[in-house]
Design an enzyme around this catalytic site. Sequence first.
Site, mmCIF file in Angstrom:
data_model
loop_
_atom_site.group_PDB
_atom_site.id
_atom_site.type_symbol
_atom_site.label_atom_id
_atom_site.label_comp_id
_atom_site.label_asym_id
_atom_site.label_seq_id
_atom_site.Cartn_x
_atom_site.Cartn_y
_atom_site.Cartn_z
ATOM 1 N N HIS A 358 97.065 95.520 -39.485
ATOM 2 C CA HIS A 358 97.284 94.122 -39.093
ATOM 3 C C HIS A 358 98.446 93.930 -38.138
ATOM 4 O O HIS A 358 98.829 92.791 -37.866
ATOM 5 C CB HIS A 358 97.546 93.248 -40.315
ATOM 6 C CG HIS A 358 96.374 93.101 -41.226
ATOM 7 N ND1 HIS A 358 95.460 92.094 -41.107
ATOM 8 C CD2 HIS A 358 95.964 93.858 -42.270
ATOM 9 C CE1 HIS A 358 94.541 92.214 -42.054
ATOM 10 N NE2 HIS A 358 94.822 93.287 -42.775
ATOM 11 N N LYS A 546 103.225 78.533 -37.761
ATOM 12 C CA LYS A 546 103.026 79.960 -38.076
ATOM 13 C C LYS A 546 104.373 80.513 -38.497
ATOM 14 O O LYS A 546 105.390 79.844 -38.336
ATOM 15 C CB LYS A 546 102.515 80.718 -36.848
ATOM 16 C CG LYS A 546 103.297 80.386 -35.567
ATOM 17 C CD LYS A 546 102.740 81.055 -34.332
ATOM 18 C CE LYS A 546 101.519 80.401 -33.750
ATOM 19 N NZ LYS A 546 100.283 81.089 -34.013
ATOM 20 N N ARG A 547 104.410 81.734 -39.041
ATOM 21 C CA ARG A 547 105.713 82.325 -39.378
ATOM 22 C C ARG A 547 106.621 82.337 -38.156
ATOM 23 O O ARG A 547 106.156 82.432 -37.023
ATOM 24 C CB ARG A 547 105.526 83.768 -39.873
ATOM 25 C CG ARG A 547 104.969 83.867 -41.271
ATOM 26 C CD ARG A 547 105.927 83.349 -42.324
ATOM 27 N NE ARG A 547 107.109 84.165 -42.419
ATOM 28 C CZ ARG A 547 107.490 84.813 -43.516
ATOM 29 N NH1 ARG A 547 106.790 84.720 -44.630
ATOM 30 N NH2 ARG A 547 108.589 85.541 -43.530
ATOM 31 N N LYS A 552 106.173 85.567 -31.588
ATOM 32 C CA LYS A 552 105.307 84.379 -31.545
ATOM 33 C C LYS A 552 105.848 83.338 -30.572
ATOM 34 O O LYS A 552 105.181 82.382 -30.225
ATOM 35 C CB LYS A 552 105.145 83.798 -32.945
ATOM 36 C CG LYS A 552 104.425 84.755 -33.907
ATOM 37 C CD LYS A 552 104.289 84.155 -35.285
ATOM 38 C CE LYS A 552 103.729 85.117 -36.320
ATOM 39 N NZ LYS A 552 102.260 85.262 -36.266
ATOM 40 N N THR A 655 94.976 83.712 -36.969
ATOM 41 C CA THR A 655 93.855 83.013 -37.600
ATOM 42 C C THR A 655 94.116 81.511 -37.557
ATOM 43 O O THR A 655 93.177 80.721 -37.616
ATOM 44 C CB THR A 655 93.658 83.470 -39.060
ATOM 45 O OG1 THR A 655 94.937 83.523 -39.689
ATOM 46 C CG2 THR A 655 93.011 84.830 -39.124
ATOM 47 N N LYS A 659 91.663 78.048 -36.917
ATOM 48 C CA LYS A 659 91.651 76.830 -37.742
ATOM 49 C C LYS A 659 91.826 75.586 -36.867
ATOM 50 O O LYS A 659 91.140 74.576 -37.043
ATOM 51 C CB LYS A 659 92.756 76.904 -38.804
ATOM 52 C CG LYS A 659 92.531 78.023 -39.815
ATOM 53 C CD LYS A 659 93.772 78.373 -40.636
ATOM 54 C CE LYS A 659 93.578 79.727 -41.308
ATOM 55 N NZ LYS A 659 94.827 80.321 -41.817
#
Length: 814
Positions: A358, A546-547, A552, A655, A659
Amino acid sequence: MAKQAVSRIEQIKDTIEDKLKREYGRTLKNATDEEMFQAVALSVRDMMLDKWVKAGQEIADRQLKRLYYLSAEFLTGRALVNNMISLDVLDDYKAVMKKIGYSFDKLEEEEIEAGLGNGGLGRLAACFLDSLSTINLPVVGHGIRYEYGIFRQRIVNGEQVEEPDDWTIKGDVWEIERREEQAEIRFEGTVEEMWTDSGLTAVHKNYQSVFAVPYDMPIMGYKSRMPATLRLWRAECPALFDLHSFNKGDYMCMIQQRELAESISKVLYPEDDHVAGRLLRLKQYYFLASAAMQCMVRDHKKRYGDVLSLPDKVVIQINDTHPALAIPELMRILLDEEGLGWDEAYGIVSSVFNYTNHTVMQEALEAWPEQLFKSLLPRVYSIISAMNDRFSHELWQAFPGEWDKISHMSIIAYDEIRMANMCIAVCSAVNGVSQLHGNILKTQTFRDFYVISPGKFTAITNGITQRRWLAVCNPSLTELISDYIGDSFLFDYRELERLKPFIDNQSFLNSFHQIKAQNKERLAEYVLKNQGVNINPEFLFDVQAKRLHEYKRQLLKVLHILHLYNRLTQDETFSLPVPVTFLFAAKASPGYRKAKDIIRLIGAVADLVNNHPRTKNYLKVVFLENYNVSLAEVLIPAADISEQISTAGREASGTGNMKFMLNGAVTLGTMDGANVEILEQVGKENMFIFGALAKEIANMEMRNSYQPKALFDANNDMQSALSRLIDGTLPVNDPHRFDTIYNSLLYGDYDRADKYFVLYDFEAYGNMFETVLKTYTEKYNWTKKAAINTACAGFFSADRTVDEYNKRIWRLMQ
Ligand code: 26V
């Protein structure tokens, strides 16, 4: 209402009344909110148990092959409404609640969510169980029943504060303790090898035992006849007090031992960014691996008598390397307890195990210090050692004389045990979680492994369940879609594209638009209630949830907001075509300093732009506390723009992106992870893509050619935005608070400067954002894009994902 429905409603009401009376001695009139929730949940649970028992029988009768999905995290979220939808009784329960005059929403909110995961990896595991059950494939998920899940986040004076998440405090209604199926887990001690009649055998002596007690939870897929089982293991001290050795010294020691044993399942590690070689984490992972393997072998032998048929009846998927010790643990059981020879045992093990990777972030690839490992798990260590010897031999044949390569690929080297290498060496299949990620695994991260076993590698793009991420979280949109194409898309994801013909239908688009507006209002109410902040639903909602991680690039969005601030405050003629609310939601790993600095920065930027007399008309910045599954369910349906702006090549899949898309948000993103495939589905007119490609980034890294300082020197806007970090503009006590962020972008701290290419993509992001705003003003056009995103989201159903796993790897029967 049909007669049948009326009697069903009466029946449900009776059951709830009965539960209240028997469990609490209460009536519908005087039950507390908590008691009401429990009674309703128990009534739902009864319905699931019926199916669960039947499914167990069917698996036994048909001798079905079963999947064991091993994962250190299962981020299931609240279960009540999801279960009602799956059982097709939601409307009945709503009618019952209306009849007895109790708010359904209150009921829903009474449930404490199980937050037994950090982020995407844990949520994926939960979506998989839902989907597997929906398509009626038999699966048991094995995980740890952490007493404390992911911490609750509060923001105090702009800083993240972590609080314990006591999720079991009220007892979990969904779980059933199965004490009689406990397993003994052995740590430490010594290993003695002895020659016996059956050859060389190993005996583990002087070990410390801990007991693993399973708690089972049925996971109900949509209209499924085959509920999945989620089995979570809790650590307990073996015996209570040994009365014979009772004296003061021993007593204290015993209490301590008990605490130590039970600490194993105490808390989920709140980290998904780097591996600290922590002893307790290693204990957790072995605890899970050993409990799951003992349970699997025991069950298999009970059904089939011996272990040789394991590969026909069992397949195991390990969710990242955390449960990877199941591999040597199954070897141990087969060798030491079942008396198999090495080759026979290895044949079984290598055929049943499969590994999903992952992340390609080097710092998240697990490697355990060899000595620590050896003293905690001496027998498992000797097995891994033997596997390493054999594997090194193979490597030598494949790459004679290439010592660097061989040591790079070994399972044990430089006093470390590398979990990913072990998984790739042993497993039948190794998969990435998006096409791009799969390619990076083959060509970069694990390229040498790919050379020797190309057939093992595959990519299966992640997915999400459309039940939770549409039916549960966005009932109005679900209803609208059902009005046009029926509700079979909840079961068959392919159906969703039947919406496409309605994309030009004015009345469909009007309703779509209205639903988005309502969901924005719902979010605004939530934010006001929970954080006391007003947000205006008329603004565009731009969401990044998100985290918190540098890759990111929450920082990219922050710098862009500072850029907009500069323009609005320095040029009176400049304005935005539409005002924007920038919403952030993110937890930072408690030990990740830079991530926490970025949260502080978001708060400071919020204070700045929300209070300036001019900018407050155009910009609003809000940091939403405590991002979790329940918040995601309110936030995602309200988004206009979904920010998916990671450095290309770093986000394995994502993911959240799926969504948001499903709920009609348009993606502003880089060509990373599953964004690439979202683009394939929706086309470039329906997505805002910007920034460097993974290949360009990899090239710059390889050549070490990226010079952020040069970009900075040549770009005035960038200079002005960045200088806000250090020039005292931001309302924080310490004027040097953001020096580290500034310096790491331009000069690097311990690492390369701007390791995640924030400045490289700064301008492209800004330009694309302008396009976004312009497009948003064309209301009709925008809603069309949003609706196309929903219509094209079918591919990202986890039903499709697990079906692909099944066809390529598991080969289970429905
Ligand atoms: C690493 C570590 C390392 C230290 C201890 C705990 C821990 C926990 C998790 C991880 C791996 C993080 C991997 C992860 O969550 N990856 C995410 O997986 C998602 C599902 O495949 C994927 O969509 C995201 O892109 C990916 O970041």
